[in-house]
Design a protein around this motif. Sequence first.
Motif, short mmCIF file in Angstrom:
data_model
loop_
_atom_site.label_atom_id
_atom_site.label_comp_id
_atom_site.label_asym_id
_atom_site.label_seq_id
_atom_site.Cartn_x
_atom_site.Cartn_y
_atom_site.Cartn_z
N LEU A 1 -2.62 -12.07 16.37
CA LEU A 1 -1.70 -12.78 17.56
C LEU A 1 -0.55 -11.76 17.56
O LEU A 1 0.39 -11.87 17.26
CB LEU A 1 -1.14 -13.97 16.90
CG LEU A 1 -1.98 -15.09 16.84
CD1 LEU A 1 -1.37 -16.20 15.92
CD2 LEU A 1 -2.50 -15.66 18.15
N GLY B 1 10.68 -14.55 13.26
CA GLY B 1 9.39 -14.90 13.76
C GLY B 1 8.98 -16.23 13.24
O GLY B 1 9.95 -17.26 12.48
N GLY B 2 7.65 -16.72 13.23
CA GLY B 2 7.33 -18.14 12.97
C GLY B 2 7.50 -18.27 11.37
O GLY B 2 7.75 -19.52 10.90
N THR B 3 7.35 -17.18 10.61
CA THR B 3 7.51 -17.65 9.07
C THR B 3 8.78 -17.89 8.80
O THR B 3 9.18 -18.82 8.11
CB THR B 3 7.16 -16.06 8.18
OG1 THR B 3 5.90 -15.61 8.55
CG2 THR B 3 7.35 -16.23 7.09
N ASN C 1 9.56 -21.38 10.16
CA ASN C 1 9.02 -22.47 9.50
C ASN C 1 9.85 -22.78 8.30
O ASN C 1 10.09 -23.87 7.88
CB ASN C 1 7.65 -22.09 9.12
CG ASN C 1 6.55 -22.47 10.28
OD1 ASN C 1 7.04 -22.87 11.24
ND2 ASN C 1 5.52 -21.61 10.11
N HIS D 1 -0.36 -22.60 8.81
CA HIS D 1 -0.20 -21.37 8.41
C HIS D 1 0.47 -21.08 6.89
O HIS D 1 1.09 -22.07 6.54
CB HIS D 1 0.92 -20.80 9.55
CG HIS D 1 1.07 -19.32 9.28
ND1 HIS D 1 2.18 -18.61 8.65
CD2 HIS D 1 0.45 -18.17 9.80
CE1 HIS D 1 2.01 -16.95 8.74
NE2 HIS D 1 0.88 -16.95 9.32
N GLY E 1 -1.37 -24.76 17.86
CA GLY E 1 -2.05 -23.73 18.09
C GLY E 1 -2.25 -23.11 16.56
O GLY E 1 -1.31 -22.17 16.25
N THR F 1 -3.62 -20.65 13.62
CA THR F 1 -3.94 -19.12 13.63
C THR F 1 -5.40 -18.69 14.11
O THR F 1 -5.39 -17.83 14.71
CB THR F 1 -3.26 -18.59 12.45
OG1 THR F 1 -2.07 -19.20 12.02
CG2 THR F 1 -3.34 -17.03 12.61
N ASP G 1 4.92 -26.36 14.28
CA ASP G 1 4.92 -24.91 14.25
C ASP G 1 3.94 -24.55 15.45
O ASP G 1 3.00 -24.60 15.51
CB ASP G 1 4.16 -24.68 13.01
CG ASP G 1 3.68 -22.97 12.86
OD1 ASP G 1 4.10 -22.39 13.90
OD2 ASP G 1 3.10 -22.61 12.14
N ALA H 1 4.49 -21.48 16.87
CA ALA H 1 4.56 -20.15 16.77
C ALA H 1 3.54 -19.44 17.83
O ALA H 1 4.11 -18.72 18.50
CB ALA H 1 4.28 -19.54 15.57
N ASP I 1 7.41 -18.33 18.84
CA ASP I 1 7.41 -17.08 18.66
C ASP I 1 7.06 -16.36 20.25
O ASP I 1 6.11 -16.79 20.74
CB ASP I 1 6.12 -16.44 17.68
CG ASP I 1 6.56 -16.33 16.18
OD1 ASP I 1 7.75 -16.86 16.01
OD2 ASP I 1 5.83 -15.88 15.58
N HIS J 1 7.20 -13.19 20.29
CA HIS J 1 6.26 -11.91 20.29
C HIS J 1 4.59 -12.20 20.11
O HIS J 1 3.91 -11.35 19.70
CB HIS J 1 6.93 -11.11 18.91
CG HIS J 1 6.89 -11.79 17.75
ND1 HIS J 1 7.82 -11.61 16.72
CD2 HIS J 1 5.83 -12.68 17.01
CE1 HIS J 1 7.68 -12.28 15.64
NE2 HIS J 1 6.47 -12.75 15.87
N LYS J 2 4.54 -13.40 20.34
CA LYS J 2 2.86 -14.02 20.60
C LYS J 2 2.49 -14.08 22.16
O LYS J 2 2.59 -13.08 22.79
CB LYS J 2 2.56 -14.94 19.53
CG LYS J 2 2.94 -14.72 18.21
CD LYS J 2 2.27 -15.79 17.38
CE LYS J 2 2.18 -15.55 15.79
NZ LYS J 2 3.37 -15.14 15.26
C1 PLP Z 1 0.67 -21.06 13.53
C2 PLP Z 1 1.62 -19.83 12.96
N1 PLP Z 1 2.60 -20.08 12.49
C3 PLP Z 1 3.47 -18.91 11.82
C4 PLP Z 1 3.02 -17.90 12.14
C5 PLP Z 1 4.01 -16.55 11.49
O1 PLP Z 1 4.75 -15.81 12.50
P1 PLP Z 1 5.30 -14.61 12.12
O2 PLP Z 1 4.04 -13.37 11.91
O3 PLP Z 1 6.18 -14.29 13.40
O4 PLP Z 1 6.38 -14.64 11.13
C6 PLP Z 1 1.94 -17.45 12.53
C7 PLP Z 1 1.39 -16.00 12.65
O5 PLP Z 1 0.57 -15.59 13.06
C8 PLP Z 1 1.12 -18.51 13.08
O6 PLP Z 1 0.02 -18.25 13.75
#
Ligand code: PLP
Length: 511
Positions: free
Chosen positions: A98, A157-159, A162, A203, A256, A258, A283, A285, A312, A314-315
């Motif tokens: 992604l 970002g997503g991490t 979350n 994730h 969605g 990963t 989530d 992201a 996110d 950046h996705k």
């Molecule tokens: C569903 C989901 N959540 C969280 C993340 C983590 O996002 P990031 O890499 O921006 O921290 C991802 C990353 O691919 C993801 O697919």
Amino acid sequence: MSINNHNPLNAHFLTASPESRKSYDETIMAVAKMLTDNFAMTDQPYSGKTIPELKILLNDLWESNSTKQSLPELINEIGPKIVKHLINVNHPLCIAHLHCPPLISSIAAEIIISATNQSMDSWDQSGAATLIEQQMLDWLCQRYGFSKNADGIFTSGGTQSNFMGLLLARDYAAFHNYDWLISDHGLPSQANKFCILCSEDCHFSIHQSAHLLGFGKRAVFPIAANDRLSPMIVKKKFYELKNDGMIPIALVSTAGTTDTGSFAPIEELAVCSKELNLWFHVDAAFGGGVIFSDQHRNKLKGVEQADSISIDFHKLFYQSISCGVFLLKNKNYFDFIKLNVDYLNPESNEKYGISDLVGKSIQTTRRFDALKIYLALKAYGEEFFGILIDVTFELALTTASYIEKATDFELLITPVLNTVVFRYCPVPVPSGCHWENYYNKLNKHIRLALLQSGQAIIGCTKINGRVYLKLTLMNPLTRIDDIKKLFKMIRQEAKHINQRLINKEDRLLDN
Ligand SMILES: Cc1ncc(COP(=O)(O)O)c(C=O)c1O
């Protein structure tokens, strides 16, 4: 103007002096030329240089007398020696993760972000940037259906988003159930029974967050595949856990996933979470971007009922890294993490109408990423992002139907977003090989061979013990002809691998 035009340091910083202008213009022009020459479009997504070859090249470069070079000369030098060996996210066959090609508006915004170097923690380090970030957050809260009582913050970002969702879920549970403020007193004695419900394919940052929050990964209970999460199975697991003395505090639904892009039924899960007094974190992201697509928006139905959302940009919003957002339905819960410190965001600032965003973030120094969203929306408009999503989803469907027609490929599922998961499984399998084992190793090695040669960067994952190849078709520039070329390469690589096997050149595919 108090700039000392005779200060030789002027040439190294962005000031109004002629030396600065000259140095800045020459450097930025050199960067622009170097990037178009070495990165804008390369024949392959990766040069194919091996790691040992690259190490020698980079060591030589580092040890060469580069400090004597001018900045434009140095930039010219790193073009062919470093930038050419980066992963080219713009290439139509860079489709593993992604990981999007950034829009030109995002590249422009990044120059402004780095040149102005605003820090979003306090107003006195960001000025108008704080207001732009808040404007974007207010707009996003409204766009995702939250009321005026909602708020958010830009994240890495997503991490991180979350983590924030589960951090607030934990602090809310302690406060709501035990009148206990974790920020003051640390974890309550009940916290070792706190647990999180989620899908099997959530994730990994959900497990990582559980670890960081002091619950351990054992406190994460995956219930079912994301698209099969239902109130019935959530309730069943909830009461089982309660009977075992556990205290479920949150339900995570992925908008969605990963690997396959699957969505859970958000609306039904939101209602169920409310009933069970679970914090409901979505989530999104990956899938949050579908809000802009008329065709796919319904996948997010009910998202406005979430307690918190990760998105996110950046996705699926084509922004350069990093650009994430955490949205919170009830902004008062940011108070769980808010701290006032005299040197940065004294409480008195609020009296003067000064807003310091640090109180909503787990970061202190923070980038002005909101500018990327601002520029993108102003430059292209919302509909543009819907079109990009529709185009890439269309390609995923076309690719899937191509795979279904081929006798030597197997499609895992019909794409839900723009990922296509499949494997190459030709028959017959070489004698002496167990077919399932053979397919697993073959697919793993196909992906590796394509990466090492630099021809294509595709993903690889394991689902129910089987190794699959994965195409994350985020790049709107990828066309079905590129994909057909890729399938040719896959068949070709498989032939090479088989030949090596037959010649017993390596033990690659041994059982
Ligand atoms: C569903 C989901 N959540 C969280 C993340 C983590 O996002 P990031 O890499 O921006 O921290 C991802 C990353 O691919 C993801 O697919």
